[in-house]
Design a protein around this motif. Structure first.
Motif, PDB file in Angstrom:
ATOM      1  N   ILE A  61      34.057  -4.900 -31.822  1.00 18.61           N
ATOM      2  CA  ILE A  61      32.605  -4.700 -31.772  1.00 18.61           C
ATOM      3  C   ILE A  61      31.995  -4.895 -33.151  1.00 18.61           C
ATOM      4  CG2 ILE A  61      30.767  -3.042 -31.257  1.00 18.61           C
ATOM      5  CD1 ILE A  61      32.538  -1.964 -28.983  1.00 18.61           C
ATOM      6  N   GLY A  62      32.681  -4.421 -34.193  1.00 20.17           N
ATOM      7  CA  GLY A  62      32.176  -4.643 -35.548  1.00 20.17           C
ATOM      8  C   GLY A  62      32.050  -6.118 -35.875  1.00 20.17           C
ATOM      9  N   THR A  63      33.023  -6.894 -35.429  1.00 12.67           N
ATOM     10  CA  THR A  63      32.987  -8.341 -35.634  1.00 12.67           C
ATOM     11  C   THR A  63      31.847  -8.963 -34.832  1.00 12.67           C
ATOM     12  OG1 THR A  63      35.369  -8.351 -35.979  1.00 12.67           O
ATOM     13  CG2 THR A  63      34.342 -10.454 -35.460  1.00 12.67           C
ATOM     14  N   GLU A  64      31.681  -8.513 -33.592  1.00  9.36           N
ATOM     15  CA  GLU A  64      30.581  -9.058 -32.783  1.00  9.36           C
ATOM     16  C   GLU A  64      29.231  -8.714 -33.402  1.00  9.36           C
ATOM     17  OE1 GLU A  64      28.747  -9.238 -28.275  1.00  9.36           O
ATOM     18  OE2 GLU A  64      30.605  -8.115 -28.591  1.00  9.36           O
ATOM     19  N   GLU A  65      29.126  -7.536 -34.011  1.00  9.38           N
ATOM     20  CA  GLU A  65      27.864  -7.170 -34.670  1.00  9.38           C
ATOM     21  C   GLU A  65      27.564  -8.134 -35.827  1.00  9.38           C
ATOM     22  OE1 GLU A  65      26.012  -5.299 -33.107  1.00  9.38           O
ATOM     23  OE2 GLU A  65      27.032  -3.524 -32.351  1.00  9.38           O
ATOM     24  N   LEU A  66      28.589  -8.631 -36.496  1.00 13.17           N
ATOM     25  CA  LEU A  66      28.355  -9.653 -37.524  1.00 13.17           C
ATOM     26  C   LEU A  66      27.783 -10.921 -36.891  1.00 13.17           C
ATOM     27  CD1 LEU A  66      31.569  -9.257 -39.727  1.00 13.17           C
ATOM     28  CD2 LEU A  66      29.214  -8.648 -40.361  1.00 13.17           C
ATOM     29  N   ALA A  67      28.253 -11.260 -35.696  1.00 18.61           N
ATOM     30  CA  ALA A  67      27.695 -12.406 -34.974  1.00 18.61           C
ATOM     31  C   ALA A  67      26.242 -12.143 -34.592  1.00 18.61           C
ATOM     32  CB  ALA A  67      28.530 -12.712 -33.734  1.00 18.61           C
ATOM     33  N   HIS A  68      25.923 -10.902 -34.268  1.00 23.60           N
ATOM     34  CA  HIS A  68      24.545 -10.557 -33.941  1.00 23.60           C
ATOM     35  C   HIS A  68      23.666 -10.618 -35.190  1.00 23.60           C
ATOM     36  CE1 HIS A  68      25.961  -8.178 -30.150  1.00 23.60           C
ATOM     37  NE2 HIS A  68      26.228  -9.473 -30.092  1.00 23.60           N
ATOM     38  N   LEU A  69      24.215 -10.199 -36.316  1.00 25.75           N
ATOM     39  CA  LEU A  69      23.485 -10.320 -37.586  1.00 25.75           C
ATOM     40  C   LEU A  69      23.146 -11.788 -37.849  1.00 25.75           C
ATOM     41  CD1 LEU A  69      22.603  -8.682 -40.173  1.00 25.75           C
ATOM     42  CD2 LEU A  69      24.773  -9.432 -41.156  1.00 25.75           C
ATOM     43  N   GLU A  70      24.101 -12.654 -37.572  1.00 24.64           N
ATOM     44  CA  GLU A  70      23.884 -14.090 -37.740  1.00 24.64           C
ATOM     45  C   GLU A  70      22.776 -14.586 -36.796  1.00 24.64           C
ATOM     46  OE1 GLU A  70      26.771 -17.961 -38.131  1.00 24.64           O
ATOM     47  OE2 GLU A  70      27.198 -16.553 -36.502  1.00 24.64           O
ATOM     48  N   MET A  71      22.773 -14.101 -35.571  1.00 24.54           N
ATOM     49  CA  MET A  71      21.718 -14.493 -34.625  1.00 24.54           C
ATOM     50  C   MET A  71      20.348 -14.014 -35.086  1.00 24.54           C
ATOM     51  SD  MET A  71      23.342 -13.877 -30.833  1.00 24.54           S
ATOM     52  CE  MET A  71      21.730 -14.121 -30.080  1.00 24.54           C
TER      53      MET A  71
END
Length: 200
Positions: A61-71
């Motif tokens: 989830i922490g990694t996915e949140e980085l993807a959300h930050l990118e979005m």
């Protein structure tokens, strides 16, 4: 540890610049319940998590949140690119512009810079997972508020996707909390030693 695919988790294709929308959406980049804080919270908490499968959930989830930050960064960039000085002034983006031009910088909608003081890493599995569940609900509420304020379907589409992921993360942290509670051991001193309360 990670394989990075050079594409967004969900497409962002905004055709019309809108500095007013950018001013509120920026809170999900660096605000108190935003994606930067979420990623740092979970990727910090994972080190003290005594259960490998729950550690894996925090990492995922922490990694996915980085993807959300990118979005969110892509949304902000697309909302502010090609703005004229007249548009910047008319849409109230001038205070941000004077400090950052149209660069993406972590702050809340209020203008408060990002601070790690908005999240915690206690090292207690139950405490951290409760914080994580609350964080996902606060992020969901923030996305709800953004959807109340933004009309452009090009902006609403990725925001709806991000909102849905907050709900999924909340559910995964709930599952993790149940796993932790089923396996409490001496690494969680308070839960393993309820008599501790009697000495306080």
């Amino acid at each position: 540890m990670w394989i990075y695919q050079k594409k967004l988790e969900y497409p962002v294709r905004i055709r019309r610049p809108d500095a007013r929308a950018a001013k509120i959406i920026i809170t999900q980049y660096g605000g108190p319940d935003g994606e930067l804080g979420a990623s740092m919270r979970y990727l910090s908490q994972r080190f003290a998590m005594p259960y490998r499968d729950v550690m894996g959930t925090l990492t995922d989830i922490g990694t996915e949140e980085l993807a959300h930050l990118e979005m969110i960064g892509a949304i902000l960039f697309q909302l502010t690119r090609d703005l004229t000085i007249d548009e910047i002034k008319a849409e109230g983006f001038d205070a941000y512009f004077v400090d950052h031009t149209t660069g993406v910088w972590p702050q809340a909608a209020s203008g408060m810079p990002f601070t790690s003081a908005t999240f915690q890493s206690k090292g207690d599995p139950i405490t951290d997972l409760h914080e994580d569940m609350a964080a996902e609900q606060k992020a969901r509420t923030t996305y709800d508020n953004i959807l109340r304020l933004v009309d452009d379907p090009d902006v609403r589409d990725p925001i709806k996707f991000l909102r849905e992921r907050e709900v999924v993360h909340y559910q995964r942290f709930g599952e993790s909390l149940r796993k932790v509670q089923d396996r409490l051991d001496s690494r969680n001193f308070y839960a393993f030693n309820p008599a501790f309360d009697k000495n306080c």
